[in-house]
Design an enzyme around this catalytic site. Structure first.
Site, short mmCIF file in Angstrom:
data_model
loop_
_atom_site.label_atom_id
_atom_site.label_comp_id
_atom_site.label_asym_id
_atom_site.label_seq_id
_atom_site.Cartn_x
_atom_site.Cartn_y
_atom_site.Cartn_z
N ASP A 294 43.26 40.94 40.60
CA ASP A 294 41.86 41.01 41.00
C ASP A 294 41.07 40.27 39.91
O ASP A 294 41.58 40.02 38.82
CB ASP A 294 41.39 42.46 41.16
CG ASP A 294 40.08 42.54 41.96
OD1 ASP A 294 39.45 41.47 42.18
OD2 ASP A 294 39.68 43.64 42.36
C1 BGC Z 1 36.85 42.30 44.01
C2 BGC Z 1 37.85 41.71 44.99
C3 BGC Z 1 37.42 40.32 45.37
C4 BGC Z 1 37.27 39.48 44.12
C5 BGC Z 1 36.85 38.05 44.39
C6 BGC Z 1 36.56 41.38 42.85
O1 BGC Z 1 35.49 41.84 42.10
O2 BGC Z 1 37.32 43.53 43.54
O3 BGC Z 1 37.95 42.52 46.13
O4 BGC Z 1 38.33 39.76 46.26
O5 BGC Z 1 36.29 40.08 43.29
O6 BGC Z 1 35.56 37.99 44.83
#
Ligand code: BGC
Length: 800
Positions: A294
């Protein structure tokens, strides 16, 4: 160096023009590419090219860490980064492109309710809107995997046509506690529904030749201190509750990628956890794609590589330098990187970008809006319907519409799961489209109030919502008794919408105005029902919410309550389809509406507590990409496997609406429940006849629960083991549904033996229309204990 001309099957990088010297297998192509890469290039591919957000000047400084892409002391790398980030403005991440080696960039874009990209671009009049589909919780409430597959197909088409390669969805964490701020992005409190919905979605999206990233793997069930929280959980609960859905999605749909989560499990970041990313995901489940972090997750890039976390997103300069040094200093063998690269490149060969697909930037948004409208209506749940208040009779046209949210309907939650759609149909718009006459006097009072309230409102209290353009609902407007009385004189029916919004980075709270209605909302419902009931007129409450709220104390006041969730951009039209009976509601709750927050089995362990003795190495923690603080924090999953209805139904806790609940405009009768045998061997088949005994056509969700004998392990009173949905049954029509229960469905996880075990004894299958409305049951027995599947033994040790 291997010449790219030897690489067959690749277009878009010049190879197409010349006949390949010899046909190579995909594995050979990948190995040839890896053999041609320098260490620097390898690391630059394993670590993303940074986060690029084209922020307004006012936000640039505050969010500098977000607004920056990586630039190195390598001009060709810098030029490449500047080039690829323009491929799809608003996408969340880009992997490196080395055209001379036949490596194309993979464009990664959010998110669960639709593709998230920038709707507008500098120096262009063209718009790039995407369809906002209903939130995941609403999708799950359809209990209709075929429909979700269709949603995935439509969503994936936008991914393809706008030029992304991987959709960062579906989100499939368990709704452990009603207050998780991202519950709207997740399907259910139950792992079976979660897994089945995710598999349908992944298959649908990937049928377009683009990828998905099931997320957040795993046990990411809260937003509070999400980057540092240590989840303390038993292996049994992990396997049965928090991993089971992912397992179903991997085995039934092979997502191209998996996104590891931010949190730790039993002391170890998930992205640094070899047990999770290699033993469970690959050895036990046979996952074939690559794992990405993530955004900014974890802290140690070497441990991540060794654990099997192949790609680091969004990637920082520092991580690139660290990984190169680690190889040079012998802290990690280059062969580990080659294995990570093999997985990334194997997926790359399938991407549209690699195949040279020319995206149109013009998906059929109108057709997709139709899909969104249909699925939203199918996911709505009729909670109350006294004296057949709904559907609204055809001759009723004059409506009074109360509640600020009726005029500013919420299509979806905030954060990365928020879609940039062209429009959202409010309830008021939907009613007008449906031919109703809205009381304009009342509408003006509300729209004037909203305009004033909005002008005075600051940025949302959720910083990420503020950054990404999310909105909070305005505070509810107070109404006078005179206004309500006047409306009751003029109109036939009153509608009230109660709205809630939440999102990434902030959990909800068990307070008035959030989990509970606040005094103004309560007064609104009381006053409107009083005024309208005095005139013998009905009141309908519509819930435009992303997660569970308290309903028990007020649900008997109005005549009907419809949970519309956050239903995507066609919101108002879908609500009206249900209110008028154009669509007979068939949605059922995939999450319990508990009576009060403290009844939640997780309430005393949410969102956790600060860790007294600092067990976290903060310096190491901050080596990753993050400016969110990492407070040493832990949460104890003390309720173990007793999450949601597994707790409420086992311990006879009174709830407002149970798991699986939902009304219809017709009635169904269950009969003829039959098993093909009474002694279980490998599987058992149960059939049931469902008849529409009412006067209008409708669909029924049929739920199959299993009560198991208890030998050594404690078990829930019953667990959902299968479900199905009838076709649209005409009045009087019947359908036979068939369910096959397999050995794994009888099992609990025995940690000592690392095995899924079915106890010997007597089992009961219960077939019903909710977890507390069981219409028929049938018993069978298992002669002796079965060890159905043995899996890897876990150690939870660092891979560093
Ligand atoms: C989130 C993810 C997301 C990623 C990219 C993160 O802060 O937890 O779910 O896909 O950002 O935007």
């Amino acid at each position: 160096m291997v010449s790219v001309l030897l690489i067959s099957g690749m277009y878009g990088c010049g190879a197409k023009d010349k006949a390949p010297v010899k046909e190579k297998s995909q594995a050979e192509i990948v190995q040839a590419i890896i053999a041609s890469m320098t260490l620097e290039q390898k690391v630059q591919l394993l670590i993303g090219t940074g986060m690029f957000m084209d922020l307004p000047d006012s936000l640039k400084q505050k969010f500098a860490a977000f607004a920056d892409t990586i630039h190195l002391d390598d001009e060709s790398y810098n030029q490449m980064v500047d080039k690829i980030r323009m491929y799809l403005p608003g996408a969340a991440g880009f992997s490196s492109e080395f055209s001379q080696l036949g490596i194309t960039s993979q464009v990664l874009a959010d998110g669960p309710a639709g593709l998230r990209i920038s709707p507008k671009r500098k120096n262009s009049d063209q718009t790039y809107y995407c369809t906002a589909f209903p939130i995941a919780t609403a999708l799950a409430s359809t209990w209709d995997t075929e429909l979700i597959h269709n949603v995935g197909k439509a969503m994936g088409n936008e991914v393809l046509e706008y030029g992304a390669d991987v959709l960062l969805a579906p989100g499939m964490n368990i709704q452990r506690d009603p207050l998780c701020g991202r519950n709207f992005e997740y399907y259910s409190e139950d792992p079976l529904i979660t897994g089945k919905m995710a598999a349908a979605m992944v298959n649908g999206v990937q049928s377009n030749g683009v990828g998905t990233s099931i997320k957040h793997f795993a046990a990411n069930n809260q937003e509070t201190n999400r980057l540092s929280v240590n989840v303390k959980v038993s292996e049994r609960a992990l396997r049965e509750i928090y991993l089971r859905g992912f397992e179903i999605a991997v085995t039934e749909a092979q997502p191209w990628t998996v996104m590891s989560s931010y949190n730790k499990i039993n002391g170890l970041y998930t992205s640094e956890n070899h047990d999770l990313l290699t033993k469970i995901l690959r050895t036990d489940w046979g996952f074939k794609g690559y794992v990405m972090t993530d955004w900014g997750g974890g802290s140690n890039v070497v441990a991540q590589m060794k654990a099997g976390n192949d790609m680091i997103m969004p990637g920082t300069h520092k991580q690139i330098l660290e990984l190169i040094s680690a190889v040079n200093e012998g802290k990690i063998d280059e062969s580990v990187l080659d294995q990570n690269l093999t997985r990334i490149l194997t997926i790359m060969l399938q991407t549209p970008k690699y195949k040279g697909y020319k995206n149109s930037n013009a998906p059929d948004l109108q057709a997709h809006a139709t899909v969104a409208r249909q699925v939203a209506a199918e996911g709505m749940i009729l909670l109350e319907n006294k004296e057949n208040t709904l559907p609204i009779a055809a001759d009723v046209k004059q409506l009074a519409v109360f509640g600020t949210t009726s005029y500013e309907f919420i299509s979806g939650g905030t954060g990365s799961g928020d879609v940039n759609e062209a429009y959202t149909i409010s309830l008021m718009d939907g009613l007008k489209n449906g031919g109703f006459a809205i009381d304009e006097e009342l509408a003006k009072v509300y729209t004037d109030y909203i305009a004033q309230a909005r002008a005075k409102m600051g940025a949302p209290k959720n910083w990420l919502a503020a950054l990404l353009g999310g909105k909070e609902p305005v505070a509810e407007m107070k109404i006078t008794a005179q206004l309500a009385d006047k409306m009751a004189d003029k109109s036939n029916i009153a509608l009230i919408t109660i709205g809630r919004n939440s999102g990434e980075a902030l959990d909800r709270m068990a307070v008035e105005g959030d989990f509970y209605l606040n005094a103004t909302e309560m007064a609104l419902i009381k006053q409107v029902t009083k005024s309208f009931h005095a005139k013998g007129k009905k009141v309908i409450v519509v819930l435009n919410i992303g997660g569970v709220i308290e309903t028990l104390t007020w649900k008997d006041l109005p005549d009907a309550v419809l949970c519309a969730w956050q239903p995507g951009q066609e919101a108002g039209n879908s609500v009206v389809d249900v209110l008028t009976g154009k669509v007979n509601p068939s949605g059922k709750l995939a999450v319990t509406f508990l009576a009060k927050y403290t009844d939640a089995p997780t309430a005393k362990n949410f969102p956790g507590t600060a860790v007294e003795t600092e067990t976290v190495d903060n310096a190491a923690d901050l080596s990753g990409f993050s400016f969110m603080s990492r407070v040493p924090w832990e949460v104890n999953y003390e309720e173990d496997i007793f999450v949601g209805y597994r707790h409420y139904n086992t311990n006879n806790v009174a709830v407002a609406y149970e798991f699986g609940y939902g009304l219809s405009y017709t009635t169904f009768e269950y009969s003829n429940v039959k098993l093909n045998t009474n002694t279980f061997d490998k599987e058992i088949t149960v059939t049931v006849d469902v008849k529409n005994t009412g006067t209008v056509a409708g669909r029924e969700v049929v739920q199959v629960y299993l009560s198991s004998p208890m030998e050594k392990m404690a078990k829930p009173a019953m667990v959902l083991v299968d479900f199905g949905k009838t076709k649209l049954l005409k009045a009087g029509e019947s359908q036979t549904l068939t369910f096959v229960i397999e050995a794994i469905d009888l099992c609990s996880f025995d940690t000592e033996r690392s095995a899924w075990v079915a106890d010997a004894g007597s089992y009961t299958l219960k077939v019903g229309s909710s977890s507390r409305k069981l219409n028929a049951e049938a018993a069978f027995s298992l002669a002796s204990e079965q060890v159905v599947k043995t899996v890897s033994k876990l150690t939870f040790e660092s891979s560093n």
